[in-house]
Design a protein around this motif. Sequence first.
Motif, PDB file in Angstrom:
ATOM      1  N   PRO A  41       0.817  -1.224   0.000  1.00 38.78           N
ATOM      2  CA  PRO A  41       0.000   0.000   0.000  1.00 38.78           C
ATOM      3  C   PRO A  41       0.848   1.269   0.000  1.00 38.78           C
ATOM      4  O   PRO A  41       1.907   1.323   0.617  1.00 38.78           O
ATOM      5  CB  PRO A  41      -0.778  -0.096   1.321  1.00 38.78           C
ATOM      6  CG  PRO A  41      -0.561  -1.466   1.848  1.00 38.78           C
ATOM      7  CD  PRO A  41       0.684  -2.001   1.235  1.00 38.78           C
ATOM      8  N   VAL A  42       0.343   2.282  -0.696  1.00 36.84           N
ATOM      9  CA  VAL A  42       0.977   3.606  -0.716  1.00 36.84           C
ATOM     10  C   VAL A  42       0.253   4.435   0.340  1.00 36.84           C
ATOM     11  O   VAL A  42      -0.912   4.775   0.172  1.00 36.84           O
ATOM     12  CB  VAL A  42       0.818   4.269  -2.098  1.00 36.84           C
ATOM     13  CG1 VAL A  42       1.434   5.666  -2.101  1.00 36.84           C
ATOM     14  CG2 VAL A  42       1.418   3.390  -3.188  1.00 36.84           C
ATOM     15  N   GLY A  43       0.916   4.742   1.437  1.00 33.87           N
ATOM     16  CA  GLY A  43       0.249   5.460   2.519  1.00 33.87           C
ATOM     17  C   GLY A  43      -0.722   4.534   3.237  1.00 33.87           C
ATOM     18  O   GLY A  43      -0.613   3.306   3.144  1.00 33.87           O
ATOM     19  N   ARG A  44      -1.684   5.142   3.918  1.00 34.50           N
ATOM     20  CA  ARG A  44      -2.490   4.354   4.848  1.00 34.50           C
ATOM     21  C   ARG A  44      -3.882   4.950   4.985  1.00 34.50           C
ATOM     22  O   ARG A  44      -4.050   6.171   4.967  1.00 34.50           O
ATOM     23  CB  ARG A  44      -1.773   4.454   6.203  1.00 34.50           C
ATOM     24  CG  ARG A  44      -2.261   3.591   7.310  1.00 34.50           C
ATOM     25  CD  ARG A  44      -1.285   3.721   8.468  1.00 34.50           C
ATOM     26  NE  ARG A  44      -0.021   3.083   8.153  1.00 34.50           N
ATOM     27  CZ  ARG A  44       0.285   1.838   8.509  1.00 34.50           C
ATOM     28  NH1 ARG A  44      -0.571   1.131   9.205  1.00 34.50           N
ATOM     29  NH2 ARG A  44       1.428   1.306   8.189  1.00 34.50           N
ATOM     30  N   LEU A  45      -4.861   4.078   5.088  1.00 32.64           N
ATOM     31  CA  LEU A  45      -6.201   4.501   5.512  1.00 32.64           C
ATOM     32  C   LEU A  45      -6.501   3.761   6.804  1.00 32.64           C
ATOM     33  O   LEU A  45      -6.150   2.578   6.933  1.00 32.64           O
ATOM     34  CB  LEU A  45      -7.254   4.159   4.452  1.00 32.64           C
ATOM     35  CG  LEU A  45      -7.234   4.960   3.143  1.00 32.64           C
ATOM     36  CD1 LEU A  45      -8.283   4.435   2.166  1.00 32.64           C
ATOM     37  CD2 LEU A  45      -7.451   6.448   3.393  1.00 32.64           C
ATOM     38  N   ASP A  46      -7.167   4.425   7.747  1.00 31.52           N
ATOM     39  CA  ASP A  46      -7.526   3.777   9.017  1.00 31.52           C
ATOM     40  C   ASP A  46      -8.364   2.534   8.768  1.00 31.52           C
ATOM     41  O   ASP A  46      -9.043   2.430   7.744  1.00 31.52           O
ATOM     42  CB  ASP A  46      -8.413   4.683   9.876  1.00 31.52           C
ATOM     43  CG  ASP A  46      -7.727   5.954  10.282  1.00 31.52           C
ATOM     44  OD1 ASP A  46      -6.501   5.973  10.286  1.00 31.52           O
ATOM     45  OD2 ASP A  46      -8.473   6.904  10.586  1.00 31.52           O
ATOM     46  N   LEU A  47      -8.410   1.687   9.776  1.00 30.29           N
ATOM     47  CA  LEU A  47      -9.216   0.455   9.716  1.00 30.29           C
ATOM     48  C   LEU A  47     -10.630   0.749   9.212  1.00 30.29           C
ATOM     49  O   LEU A  47     -11.153   0.069   8.328  1.00 30.29           O
ATOM     50  CB  LEU A  47      -9.265  -0.157  11.124  1.00 30.29           C
ATOM     51  CG  LEU A  47     -10.099  -1.414  11.296  1.00 30.29           C
ATOM     52  CD1 LEU A  47      -9.459  -2.578  10.564  1.00 30.29           C
ATOM     53  CD2 LEU A  47     -10.282  -1.759  12.777  1.00 30.29           C
ATOM     54  N   GLU A  48     -11.281   1.782   9.761  1.00 26.54           N
ATOM     55  CA  GLU A  48     -12.681   2.036   9.429  1.00 26.54           C
ATOM     56  C   GLU A  48     -12.863   2.972   8.236  1.00 26.54           C
ATOM     57  O   GLU A  48     -13.992   3.250   7.843  1.00 26.54           O
ATOM     58  CB  GLU A  48     -13.409   2.588  10.663  1.00 26.54           C
ATOM     59  CG  GLU A  48     -13.557   1.572  11.793  1.00 26.54           C
ATOM     60  CD  GLU A  48     -14.119   0.230  11.331  1.00 26.54           C
ATOM     61  OE1 GLU A  48     -14.924   0.196  10.376  1.00 26.54           O
ATOM     62  OE2 GLU A  48     -13.729  -0.814  11.903  1.00 26.54           O
ATOM     63  N   THR A  49     -11.778   3.496   7.691  1.00 29.39           N
ATOM     64  CA  THR A  49     -11.903   4.401   6.542  1.00 29.39           C
ATOM     65  C   THR A  49     -12.042   3.587   5.264  1.00 29.39           C
ATOM     66  O   THR A  49     -11.414   2.550   5.098  1.00 29.39           O
ATOM     67  CB  THR A  49     -10.682   5.340   6.457  1.00 29.39           C
ATOM     68  OG1 THR A  49     -10.580   6.057   7.683  1.00 29.39           O
ATOM     69  CG2 THR A  49     -10.815   6.331   5.310  1.00 29.39           C
ATOM     70  N   ARG A  91     -18.423   8.218   9.474  1.00 27.32           N
ATOM     71  CA  ARG A  91     -18.032   7.496   8.261  1.00 27.32           C
ATOM     72  C   ARG A  91     -17.069   8.384   7.488  1.00 27.32           C
ATOM     73  O   ARG A  91     -17.236   9.616   7.452  1.00 27.32           O
ATOM     74  CB  ARG A  91     -19.270   7.198   7.420  1.00 27.32           C
ATOM     75  CG  ARG A  91     -18.980   6.310   6.242  1.00 27.32           C
ATOM     76  CD  ARG A  91     -20.235   5.944   5.471  1.00 27.32           C
ATOM     77  NE  ARG A  91     -19.865   5.306   4.232  1.00 27.32           N
ATOM     78  CZ  ARG A  91     -20.641   5.226   3.166  1.00 27.32           C
ATOM     79  NH1 ARG A  91     -21.865   5.745   3.185  1.00 27.32           N
ATOM     80  NH2 ARG A  91     -20.218   4.640   2.054  1.00 27.32           N
ATOM     81  N   LEU A  92     -16.051   7.749   6.894  1.00 26.81           N
ATOM     82  CA  LEU A  92     -15.025   8.519   6.167  1.00 26.81           C
ATOM     83  C   LEU A  92     -14.635   7.742   4.918  1.00 26.81           C
ATOM     84  O   LEU A  92     -14.333   6.550   4.991  1.00 26.81           O
ATOM     85  CB  LEU A  92     -13.809   8.714   7.083  1.00 26.81           C
ATOM     86  CG  LEU A  92     -12.649   9.549   6.563  1.00 26.81           C
ATOM     87  CD1 LEU A  92     -13.095  10.972   6.237  1.00 26.81           C
ATOM     88  CD2 LEU A  92     -11.540   9.605   7.619  1.00 26.81           C
ATOM     89  N   LYS A  93     -14.653   8.454   3.791  1.00 26.28           N
ATOM     90  CA  LYS A  93     -14.354   7.771   2.521  1.00 26.28           C
ATOM     91  C   LYS A  93     -13.452   8.664   1.672  1.00 26.28           C
ATOM     92  O   LYS A  93     -13.796   9.826   1.416  1.00 26.28           O
ATOM     93  CB  LYS A  93     -15.668   7.518   1.785  1.00 26.28           C
ATOM     94  CG  LYS A  93     -15.514   6.840   0.446  1.00 26.28           C
ATOM     95  CD  LYS A  93     -16.903   6.560  -0.122  1.00 26.28           C
ATOM     96  CE  LYS A  93     -16.843   5.859  -1.451  1.00 26.28           C
ATOM     97  NZ  LYS A  93     -18.196   5.585  -1.969  1.00 26.28           N
ATOM     98  N   ARG A  94     -12.311   8.134   1.245  1.00 28.74           N
ATOM     99  CA  ARG A  94     -11.429   8.909   0.352  1.00 28.74           C
ATOM    100  C   ARG A  94     -11.889   8.686  -1.078  1.00 28.74           C
ATOM    101  O   ARG A  94     -11.993   7.536  -1.521  1.00 28.74           O
ATOM    102  CB  ARG A  94      -9.980   8.478   0.534  1.00 28.74           C
ATOM    103  CG  ARG A  94      -9.039   9.338  -0.307  1.00 28.74           C
ATOM    104  CD  ARG A  94      -7.640   9.349   0.238  1.00 28.74           C
ATOM    105  NE  ARG A  94      -6.963   8.086   0.017  1.00 28.74           N
ATOM    106  CZ  ARG A  94      -5.781   7.796   0.530  1.00 28.74           C
ATOM    107  NH1 ARG A  94      -5.169   8.652   1.319  1.00 28.74           N
ATOM    108  NH2 ARG A  94      -5.214   6.635   0.286  1.00 28.74           N
ATOM    109  N   ILE A  95     -12.158   9.781  -1.775  1.00 27.65           N
ATOM    110  CA  ILE A  95     -12.684   9.637  -3.136  1.00 27.65           C
ATOM    111  C   ILE A  95     -11.698  10.108  -4.203  1.00 27.65           C
ATOM    112  O   ILE A  95     -11.911   9.864  -5.382  1.00 27.65           O
ATOM    113  CB  ILE A  95     -14.022  10.390  -3.306  1.00 27.65           C
ATOM    114  CG1 ILE A  95     -13.876  11.865  -2.907  1.00 27.65           C
ATOM    115  CG2 ILE A  95     -15.135   9.718  -2.504  1.00 27.65           C
ATOM    116  CD1 ILE A  95     -15.067  12.719  -3.338  1.00 27.65           C
ATOM    117  N   GLN A  96     -10.624  10.768  -3.792  1.00 28.64           N
ATOM    118  CA  GLN A  96      -9.702  11.291  -4.804  1.00 28.64           C
ATOM    119  C   GLN A  96      -8.297  11.482  -4.209  1.00 28.64           C
ATOM    120  O   GLN A  96      -8.165  11.906  -3.066  1.00 28.64           O
ATOM    121  CB  GLN A  96     -10.243  12.637  -5.315  1.00 28.64           C
ATOM    122  CG  GLN A  96      -9.623  13.093  -6.604  1.00 28.64           C
ATOM    123  CD  GLN A  96     -10.377  14.276  -7.219  1.00 28.64           C
ATOM    124  OE1 GLN A  96     -11.588  14.424  -7.021  1.00 28.64           O
ATOM    125  NE2 GLN A  96      -9.665  15.105  -7.960  1.00 28.64           N
TER     126      GLN A  96
END
Length: 251
Positions: free
Chosen positions: A98-106, A206-211
């Motif tokens: 993975p490039v960087g990181r998203l939290d468990l719940e993201t 709730r958190l979602k990366r879209i871009q």
Amino acid sequence: MRLEKYIATAGIASRRAAKRAIHEGRVTVNGTPVFVPGHPIDTNADCVAFEGKRVTSTAERLYVMLHKPAGYVTTRRDERGRPTVMDLVQDISENIYPVGRLDLETEGLLLLTNDGDFAYRLTHPSHEIPKTYLVWVDGVPSEKAVRQLREGVTIPSGKTAQATVSRLGVRADTDGTGSQFKVIIHEGKKRQVRLMFKAVGHRVVRLKRIQVGELRLGNLPPGQHRLLTPTEIACLRGTGRRGFKPRLPNT
Ligand code: URA
């Protein structure tokens, strides 16, 4: 090509880690240890080895976009046995990470690659790659709170930089007691978006990366992945905008 770049481009280590390995004598060129980063490599003729293993610059570079669902850890292996994002790309035999990181719940857009140099450039703070999130929060933050989010708030790892924060309205799943935002940040402090909202008294539910940069998640379904197109890769490579100042104010 410079020796550390050659190693990083091959996906073996970041440029910084490659330099360290060179200083420590763990890299050989044509069988001889080279202790000087920057040593020029003839990519057609020289034989480079990292800790005794041949480094091939011709290894296929893979750039993968994953729609990470909540509940998956962004790591290659989890000692607590939780599902990891690697479980979702098992059909890819190359050594991607993975490039960087998203939290468990993201949820949302996560890149994986075997190109260490690319990963390093994308995650290095100096490149300030904008990352866009949809954020669902409890409550309705005041205009003052939104202004504070835009200008920077203090979280345990320091003061956050300016961010673009747009109120999207009330949360569809609430009767006016929750709200939704679009947030663009240019740094990667740990749990940054969650902590920013916490700093102004609101819990992110709730958190979602879209871009990431110009790269959009689009309608890739949760849990699915796809390869980036050559145009997307080229675009990401050129995304860094030093000194970029987000628009203020915004809606
Ligand atoms: N901000 C967070 O709080 N969590 C993430 O996973 C990414 C950004």
